[in-house]
Scaffold this motif. Structure first.
Motif, PDB file in Angstrom:
ATOM      1  N   CYS A  93       0.825  -1.216   0.000  1.00 37.78           N
ATOM      2  CA  CYS A  93       0.000   0.000   0.000  1.00 37.78           C
ATOM      3  C   CYS A  93       0.855   1.260   0.000  1.00 37.78           C
ATOM      4  N   LEU A  94       2.020   1.215   0.669  1.00 35.45           N
ATOM      5  CA  LEU A  94       2.900   2.373   0.660  1.00 35.45           C
ATOM      6  C   LEU A  94       3.383   2.683  -0.759  1.00 35.45           C
ATOM      7  N   HIS A  95       3.759   1.642  -1.487  1.00 33.66           N
ATOM      8  CA  HIS A  95       4.235   1.867  -2.853  1.00 33.66           C
ATOM      9  C   HIS A  95       3.095   2.341  -3.760  1.00 33.66           C
ATOM     10  N   ILE A  96       1.914   1.748  -3.627  1.00 35.73           N
ATOM     11  CA  ILE A  96       0.786   2.131  -4.478  1.00 35.73           C
ATOM     12  C   ILE A  96       0.351   3.565  -4.181  1.00 35.73           C
ATOM     13  N   SER A  97       0.376   3.940  -2.899  1.00 39.44           N
ATOM     14  CA  SER A  97      -0.046   5.303  -2.548  1.00 39.44           C
ATOM     15  C   SER A  97       0.893   6.359  -3.123  1.00 39.44           C
ATOM     16  N   GLY A  98       2.127   5.975  -3.397  1.00 36.31           N
ATOM     17  CA  GLY A  98       3.080   6.921  -3.972  1.00 36.31           C
ATOM     18  C   GLY A  98       3.073   6.975  -5.480  1.00 36.31           C
ATOM     19  N   ALA A 100       1.836   7.889  -9.234  1.00 36.93           N
ATOM     20  CA  ALA A 100       1.090   8.983  -9.853  1.00 36.93           C
ATOM     21  C   ALA A 100      -0.279   8.501 -10.317  1.00 36.93           C
ATOM     22  N   ASP A 101      -0.334   7.270 -10.767  1.00 38.65           N
ATOM     23  CA  ASP A 101      -1.603   6.662 -11.183  1.00 38.65           C
ATOM     24  C   ASP A 101      -1.750   5.351 -10.424  1.00 38.65           C
ATOM     25  N   GLN A 102      -2.594   5.349  -9.417  1.00 39.78           N
ATOM     26  CA  GLN A 102      -2.763   4.156  -8.593  1.00 39.78           C
ATOM     27  C   GLN A 102      -3.450   3.021  -9.340  1.00 39.78           C
ATOM     28  N   ASN A 103      -4.046   3.304 -10.468  1.00 37.30           N
ATOM     29  CA  ASN A 103      -4.683   2.260 -11.270  1.00 37.30           C
ATOM     30  C   ASN A 103      -3.733   1.652 -12.301  1.00 37.30           C
ATOM     31  N   SER A 104      -2.455   1.991 -12.204  1.00 32.63           N
ATOM     32  CA  SER A 104      -1.472   1.430 -13.113  1.00 32.63           C
ATOM     33  C   SER A 104      -1.234  -0.041 -12.767  1.00 32.63           C
ATOM     34  N   VAL A 105      -1.485  -0.916 -13.725  1.00 31.04           N
ATOM     35  CA  VAL A 105      -1.327  -2.349 -13.481  1.00 31.04           C
ATOM     36  C   VAL A 105       0.141  -2.686 -13.228  1.00 31.04           C
ATOM     37  N   GLY A 106       1.035  -2.068 -13.982  1.00 30.16           N
ATOM     38  CA  GLY A 106       2.453  -2.323 -13.790  1.00 30.16           C
ATOM     39  C   GLY A 106       2.930  -1.906 -12.407  1.00 30.16           C
ATOM     40  N   ASN A 162      -4.396   4.480   3.145  1.00 31.99           N
ATOM     41  CA  ASN A 162      -5.534   4.178   2.277  1.00 31.99           C
ATOM     42  C   ASN A 162      -5.120   4.314   0.821  1.00 31.99           C
ATOM     43  N   VAL A 163      -5.599   3.384   0.007  1.00 24.83           N
ATOM     44  CA  VAL A 163      -5.317   3.425  -1.427  1.00 24.83           C
ATOM     45  C   VAL A 163      -6.626   3.331  -2.188  1.00 24.83           C
ATOM     46  N   ASN A 164      -6.597   3.837  -3.391  1.00 25.88           N
ATOM     47  CA  ASN A 164      -7.767   3.793  -4.272  1.00 25.88           C
ATOM     48  C   ASN A 164      -7.316   3.223  -5.612  1.00 25.88           C
ATOM     49  N   SER A 165      -7.057   1.917  -5.610  1.00 27.49           N
ATOM     50  CA  SER A 165      -6.511   1.256  -6.792  1.00 27.49           C
ATOM     51  C   SER A 165      -7.419   0.098  -7.179  1.00 27.49           C
TER      52      SER A 165
END
Length: 377
Positions: A93-98, A100-106, A162-165
């Motif tokens: 979650c820390l990496h995803i929250s950082g 630019a686009d949390q919906n990036s599959v990569g 919290n993340v929104n991915s």
């Protein structure tokens, strides 16, 4: 003894008989309070129902229990799986929250790989402490249990991330082939573990290391490598469980994620018929044990057990299940039942005939009587 009685006795002695019976009893008991408990509906191409909810809720515990089973089979134990869960979810979650686009599959896939890689390293740390350095398993894993929880707090900075991915949400809350993705992940992991362990010599080697470490070492088995591999596998399973848990709630809580799940995992392993002393183990039994624990939690809420008594009710059910699985307890109970039945006729003493005559020890022949004097002529 009739054939039917022999078959019933053989069925009762099966390792998975009592866990399956308890699970069936728990599920059927819910029908008295929720008549539609077994109903499964399809909405938007997804399966919904109480049974699906049980399977979905039990996925993290099943993964942790499977990893714990392999560790216990080697004669060890892993108390750090809950902390590894928290670390895995926090790092992802820390990496995803950082991003630019949390919906990036990569980006999400890299976060998942990063979390699982750290989980494997933590399992390797435990295995090295136990197998290479020689620290007792309960102490070695207790170190990571405490330090790992602190590491998770450091990663999250003591806050809930919290993340929104949407891609990350799929892991714990998504659906595929009408089933929850988390259930499919668990099925894939358990199937791969079963094929690797039971369809090769690896399972027998693990059992030999846990059953008799000295004999396995003298036989040329690399016990240290196997023990390390077992802890690495447990760390990997805990890492996947942490991803499922954090993905389901779209957040990471370093303090509460996976808290005390190690106790439920050990309980699931014991319910499944694996002895804590090591040796023979059952992956299927541990999966059943984890599902039973989650089914019991849902049953407690279904039948309306007060919240202040639910832990006590859970403990009573677990005690009954463990006693039912104990062959020694069943033997004693059967002995008490027999003594309470009709009295058996006393055993015939040695040397005594059934008609009551000839009691006592067998008589030895005495010296021959002297010959009578010859008749005088």
């Amino acid at each position: 003894m009739s054939d039917a009685h022999r078959r019933l006795t053989g069925l009762v002695r099966q390792r998975l008989f009592w866990p399956v019976l308890i699970l069936v009893v728990l599920l059927v008991s819910n029908l008295f309070f929720t008549p539609s408990f077994f109903s499964i509906t399809v909405r938007d191409g997804h399966l919904y129902g109480s049974l699906i909810d049980i399977l979905r809720a039990s996925t993290p515990l099943v993964l942790v229990a499977v990893g714990m089973t392999v560790v216990i089979a080697t004669g060890g134990i892993d108390l750090s799986v809950g902390s590894v869960m928290a670390i895995s979810g926090a790092l992802a979650c820390l990496h995803i929250s950082g991003l630019a686009d949390q919906n990036s599959v990569g980006g999400v896939l890299f976060a998942v790989a990063l979390a699982l890689g750290l989980s494997v390293l933590l399992g390797l740390w435990n295995g090295t402490l136990v197998a290479a350095i020689g620290i007792q398993p309960i102490i070695a894993t207790l170190i990571l249990m405490v330090a790992g929880r602190g590491l998770a707090q450091l990663i999250t900075d003591g806050q809930i991330i919290n993340v929104n991915s949407a891609p990350y949400k799929v892991i714990g809350a998504g659906y595929a082939l009408t089933l929850p993705v988390s259930v499919l992940i668990v099925v894939a992991v358990v199937t791969a573990a079963a094929l690797l362990i039971r369809r090769s010599a690896l399972g027998m080697l693990v059992e030999s290391v846990g059953g008799n470490p000295t004999a396995s070492r003298l036989a040329g088995i690399r016990a240290r490598q196997l023990v390390i591999l077992a802890y690495v596998f447990a760390g990997l399973c805990a890492g996947i469980a942490g991803l499922i848990f954090s993905s389901n709630v779209s957040s990471a809580d370093g303090n509460n994620a996976g808290n005390l799940i190690e106790l439920d995992a050990i309980l699931a392993v014991v319910i499944g018929g694996t002895a804590l002393t090591g040796g023979r183990f059952s992956l299927a039994g541990s999966v059943l044990g984890a599902v039973i624990i989650k089914a019991l939690d849902i049953t407690i809420y279904t039948i309306g057990i007060p919240s202040q008594a639910n832990l006590l009710f859970k403990a009573v059910v677990v005690i009954v299940l463990c006693l039912a699985q104990s062959s020694a307890f069943r033997a004693r109970l059967a002995g008490i039942t027999r003594r309470g039945g009709p009295a058996r006729p006393p055993a015939t003493p040695p040397g005594k005939r059934p008609d009551g005559t000839g009691g006592g020890l067998p008589q030895q022949a005495g010296p021959a009587a002297p010959a009578e004097a010859e008749v005088r002529a």
